[in-house]
Scaffold this motif. Structure first.
Motif, short mmCIF file in Angstrom:
data_model
loop_
_atom_site.label_atom_id
_atom_site.label_comp_id
_atom_site.label_asym_id
_atom_site.label_seq_id
_atom_site.Cartn_x
_atom_site.Cartn_y
_atom_site.Cartn_z
N ARG A 192 0.84 -1.20 0.00
CA ARG A 192 0.00 0.00 0.00
C ARG A 192 0.87 1.24 0.00
NH1 ARG A 192 -0.87 2.49 5.05
NH2 ARG A 192 0.19 1.44 6.79
N TYR A 193 0.26 2.40 -0.37
CA TYR A 193 0.95 3.68 -0.37
C TYR A 193 0.99 4.24 1.05
CZ TYR A 193 0.99 4.06 -5.46
OH TYR A 193 1.23 3.85 -6.79
N LEU A 194 2.10 4.90 1.38
CA LEU A 194 2.25 5.58 2.65
C LEU A 194 2.11 7.08 2.44
CD1 LEU A 194 5.31 3.58 4.03
CD2 LEU A 194 2.90 3.12 4.40
N ASN A 195 2.12 7.81 3.53
CA ASN A 195 1.98 9.27 3.42
C ASN A 195 3.18 9.85 2.67
OD1 ASN A 195 -0.42 9.29 4.88
ND2 ASN A 195 0.68 9.41 6.85
N PRO A 196 2.94 10.75 1.72
CA PRO A 196 4.05 11.32 0.94
C PRO A 196 4.84 12.31 1.77
CG PRO A 196 1.99 12.33 0.28
CD PRO A 196 1.62 11.25 1.28
N LEU A 197 6.06 12.61 1.27
CA LEU A 197 6.92 13.60 1.89
C LEU A 197 6.77 14.91 1.13
CD1 LEU A 197 10.16 11.45 2.39
CD2 LEU A 197 8.29 11.82 4.01
N GLN A 198 6.55 16.03 1.86
CA GLN A 198 6.33 17.32 1.24
C GLN A 198 7.64 18.10 1.17
OE1 GLN A 198 3.33 18.31 -0.04
NE2 GLN A 198 4.43 20.09 -0.91
N THR A 199 8.02 18.53 -0.05
CA THR A 199 9.24 19.31 -0.26
C THR A 199 8.87 20.76 -0.54
OG1 THR A 199 9.29 18.88 -2.64
CG2 THR A 199 10.40 17.28 -1.21
N ASP A 200 9.91 21.64 -0.52
CA ASP A 200 9.72 23.05 -0.83
C ASP A 200 9.82 23.34 -2.32
OD1 ASP A 200 9.47 23.45 1.86
OD2 ASP A 200 11.59 24.03 2.14
N ARG A 234 13.89 7.42 8.58
CA ARG A 234 13.45 6.91 9.88
C ARG A 234 12.50 7.89 10.57
NH1 ARG A 234 19.35 6.07 12.28
NH2 ARG A 234 19.45 8.17 11.33
N ILE A 235 12.74 9.20 10.43
CA ILE A 235 11.89 10.21 11.08
C ILE A 235 11.02 10.94 10.08
CG2 ILE A 235 13.49 10.50 13.00
CD1 ILE A 235 14.57 13.00 11.63
N ARG A 236 11.23 10.66 8.77
CA ARG A 236 10.44 11.25 7.68
C ARG A 236 10.47 12.78 7.74
NH1 ARG A 236 7.63 7.09 9.69
NH2 ARG A 236 6.27 8.46 10.95
N ASN A 237 11.63 13.36 8.03
CA ASN A 237 11.82 14.80 8.07
C ASN A 237 13.06 15.18 7.25
OD1 ASN A 237 9.60 15.37 9.74
ND2 ASN A 237 10.82 15.01 11.63
N ARG A 238 13.09 16.41 6.75
CA ARG A 238 14.24 16.90 6.01
C ARG A 238 15.35 17.26 6.99
NH1 ARG A 238 13.17 22.06 2.40
NH2 ARG A 238 13.38 23.07 4.46
N VAL A 239 16.56 16.79 6.68
CA VAL A 239 17.68 17.01 7.58
C VAL A 239 18.75 17.90 6.96
CG1 VAL A 239 17.36 14.84 8.82
CG2 VAL A 239 18.78 14.88 6.75
N GLY A 240 18.60 18.30 5.70
CA GLY A 240 19.60 19.15 5.09
C GLY A 240 19.12 19.73 3.77
N LEU A 241 19.73 20.88 3.36
CA LEU A 241 19.38 21.56 2.12
C LEU A 241 20.65 22.17 1.53
CD1 LEU A 241 17.16 22.55 0.15
CD2 LEU A 241 16.98 24.61 1.56
N LEU A 242 20.92 21.85 0.26
CA LEU A 242 22.10 22.34 -0.44
C LEU A 242 21.64 23.13 -1.67
CD1 LEU A 242 24.38 19.16 -0.43
CD2 LEU A 242 24.55 21.15 1.08
N ASP A 243 22.11 24.41 -1.76
CA ASP A 243 21.79 25.24 -2.92
C ASP A 243 22.95 25.13 -3.91
OD1 ASP A 243 20.82 26.99 -4.73
OD2 ASP A 243 20.48 28.63 -3.31
N CYS A 244 22.88 24.13 -4.77
CA CYS A 244 23.97 23.87 -5.73
C CYS A 244 23.98 24.88 -6.86
CB CYS A 244 23.84 22.46 -6.29
SG CYS A 244 23.96 21.16 -5.04
N ALA A 245 22.83 25.40 -7.27
CA ALA A 245 22.78 26.34 -8.38
C ALA A 245 23.49 27.64 -8.04
CB ALA A 245 21.33 26.61 -8.76
#
Length: 638
Positions: A167-175, A206-217
């Motif tokens: 079955r499908y689980l709850n999706p992860l929301q990104t910015d 494991r916690i389904r949270n964002r742990v980092g963000l990299l602005d490569c552009a």
């Protein structure tokens, strides 16, 4: 096999060359291999490694035995066995594949993401199950600890599908507005996704949270870089626990090397633990490249290492017949600097490649007298070649000049032959001190009028004439050396051919002439001998016969010789007629031959003498006997 190099990194293209159709017979394929050099030199690493129209994606199984590729048309997947170097199976699909993932070590569990939002599962037997996601997908990854599939696409959400629960689980929301690619670190399981804004978001499953963000552009754009749009993340891959590689749509970053195939690239796959690259192109044929710097060749094609080492030991320069390589200075001299960046010039290393026809046209316009210079250079080369054919001056000895010239010619022929093959060098008589007297003392002069020389004359006369001509030329050159230095010499080919034919005719006539002279000399000798025999007076000769021998006339010897020439049968008949041979039959049925020896005349005379002697003695004995008989009877004797 084509070899290219950029930044001193050699790339061997193993799929270049012409591909032969499947319906072509083996006989025609062999005929094409004999005629076409490109077909004969091509390397077919994996048999039928191609798609009907276009190849979209490529993957390699974890065990390294299978290579799976998807393409069109019709949509299909093909599995190739590297151990057999051939196609293992092929399956047709309902729609085109965006990407796929191999969940098992081999091809038994495969997941396909289609362009119509369907997700299709395949087992070892074939199709197993399919489902659908809410938005169009672009990429997905599999998290082995939780058995979750993470899908990214034309949405800000990351969809999760648990394969254990089904079955499908709850999706992860990104910015981000949309996500292009994603990957999961195999060491600690960190999930990363690349957005169209040029950022990389990292999530902990494991916690389904964002742990980092990299602005490569933002970090990839510098003051020196020229860009027309905002870089988006187009590729993402983890390497170990702490390293991650990110690729942008504008190509920002340091270039290690580059591939420039003839058609666009849809996907690139690196074979594990090797330097082999597999590419899916906008063409039926899939590309195979080998880069030794990245790693060794795979185990199933380890011969590539030996092949590339041999090519590096014997490098061959690449020649383009239809293109001319020019530098920037050459372009300035031709006035073509304004063509830099246009399709007429192709940048390569420290210069450019341009069409050879365009190069000749522009050069003719810039320098119209180039042909005259070229013509003068050719004439000068021809004159130098003819001068090289002139008879070189040689210092010949005073005695036996022809013999010395012959030895010099033989030495030149030996030197020419040593260029073609290795010949054991022998000492030269001219340079040997042991034979120096032969060319200094007149007593060693070869007498051409001697009988021994004349016997060899029919074979060497023509050669000696040529040497005499050379000797005359050498003498003329000694007198006119300074006058003839500047004059070009040489003869046309027609004159040389006519001269050679005339020489052959003269040689044949000379041989015939020598034979006629020899016959005439022999005839004169026979005539002189015959005259001497006639002039001699025959004198009688006396012979003494030894005691006890009998003189026989020549007639008896001739008769005996005539008898000996007859056959055995004739001799037997003659002897039977003379009585010296008697043939009779025996009681057992065989033949008996009795020979009577023929007595000679001396033996006959001796027998006749003996017979007369016996008769005379008998006569003398008769009176003595008669008187004796009478005395016995008592009669007196008076």
């Amino acid at each position: 096999m084509q070899v290219s190099s950029l930044n001193e990194v050699k790339i061997y293209s193993l799929s270049c060359g012409k591909s032969l159709p499947e319906w072509l017979s083996d006989r025609k394929k062999r005929a094409l291999q004999k005629k076409d050099v490109d077909v004969r030199r091509r390397i077919e690493l994996i048999q039928d490694f191609e798609m009907p129209t276009v190849c979209t994606t490529l993957k390699v199984s974890k065990d390294g035995q299978y290579i799976l590729a998807t393409g069109t048309y019709k949509p299909r997947v093909r599995c190739y066995d590297t151990y057999q170097l051939s196609l293992k199976f092929e399956r047709c699909l309902d729609s085109e594949v965006v990407t796929f993932e191999i969940l098992s070590d081999d091809y038994s569990k495969i997941v396909f993401l289609h362009n119509d939002r369907y997700i299709e599962f395949h087992s070892q037997q074939g199709f197993y199950y399919k489902t659908r996601i809410p938005k169009f997908g672009r990429d997905f990854s599999y998290h082995y600890p939780s058995c979750d599939l993470y899908f990214v696409g034309a949405s800000s959400e990351i969809y999760r599908l648990n394969l254990e629960q089904g079955r499908y689980l709850n999706p992860l929301q990104t910015d981000a507005a949309e996500n292009n690619v994603c990957d999961i670190n195999p060491v600690h399981g960190l999930f990363a996704t690349g957005t169209i804004e040029g950022r990389v978001e990292c999530w902990d499953p494991r916690i389904r949270n964002r742990v980092g963000l990299l602005d490569c552009a933002l970090s990839s754009v510098t003051a020196d870089s020229e860009i027309n749009s905002l870089p988006t993340i187009s590729a993402l891959k983890f390497n170990g626990a702490l390293t991650m590689a990110v690729g942008t749509s504008t190509g920002q970053g340091k270039i290690f090397t580059s591939l420039e195939p003839e058609h666009d690239i849809n996907d690139v796959c690196l074979y594990p633990d090797s330097g082999m690259l597999l590419t899916a192109n906008e063409t039926p044929k899939m590309g195979i490249y080998y880069i030794p710097v990245l790693g060794p060749a795979p185990r199933w094609c380890s011969f590539l290492d030996n092949l590339t080492e041999e090519l590096e030991e014997n490098p061959e320069s690449t020649v383009y017949d239809d293109y001319k390589f020019v530098t920037k200075k050459d372009l300035e001299n031709l006035g073509l600097t304004h063509l830099i960046g246009s399709p007429f010039l192709r940048a390569y290393m420290h210069g450019f490649f341009m069409d050879i026809r365009l190069y000749h046209k522009v050069k003719l316009m810039v320098n119209p007298f180039a042909y005259e210079e070229y013509r003068k250079d050719k004439i000068r080369q021809k004159i130098e070649e003819t001068r090289a054919q002139r008879v070189q001056l040689k210092k010949l000895p005073k005695v036996n000049k022809e013999l010395a010239l012959k030895l010099i010619e033989e030495e030149e022929e030996k030197q020419k032959s040593t260029w073609k093959k290795k010949v054991k060098s022998l000492p030269n008589i001219l340079t040997d001190d042991r034979f120096k007297v032969m060319f200094e003392n007149p007593d060693f002069q070869v007498d051409e009028e001697s009988e021994e020389f004349r016997l060899l004359n029919p074979l060497v006369s023509k050669i000696s004439e040529k040497r005499k001509k050379k000797l005359r030329l050498l003498e003329q050159q000694e007198h006119h050396e300074q006058e003839e230095q500047e004059e070009p010499e040489g003869k046309p080919s027609d004159a040389e051919s006519s001269e050679s034919s005339d020489d052959e005719k003269d040689w044949v006539e000379e041989v015939r002439k020598q034979h006629r002279l020899l016959h005439q000399e022999e005839k004169l000798k026979r005539q002189e001998q015959f005259k001497e025999d006639q002039q001699t007076v025959l004198k009688p000769q006396f012979y003494e016969i030894k005691a006890g021998e009998e003189f026989r006339s020549f007639k008896d010897s001739a008769t005996k010789q005539k008898l000996m020439n007859k056959t055995l049968e004739d001799r037997l008949k003659l002897e039977a007629k003379n009585g010296t041979l008697n043939v009779s039959d025996t009681t057992v049925g065989s033949k008996q031959l009795t020979f009577t020896l023929k007595r000679s005349d001396q033996q006959k005379k001796q027998q006749e003498a003996e017979k007369l002697h016996r008769q005379e003695r008998k006569k003398l004995r008769r009176p003595a006997g008669h008187l004796k008989s009478r005395h016995r009877r008592g009669r007196p004797f008076h």
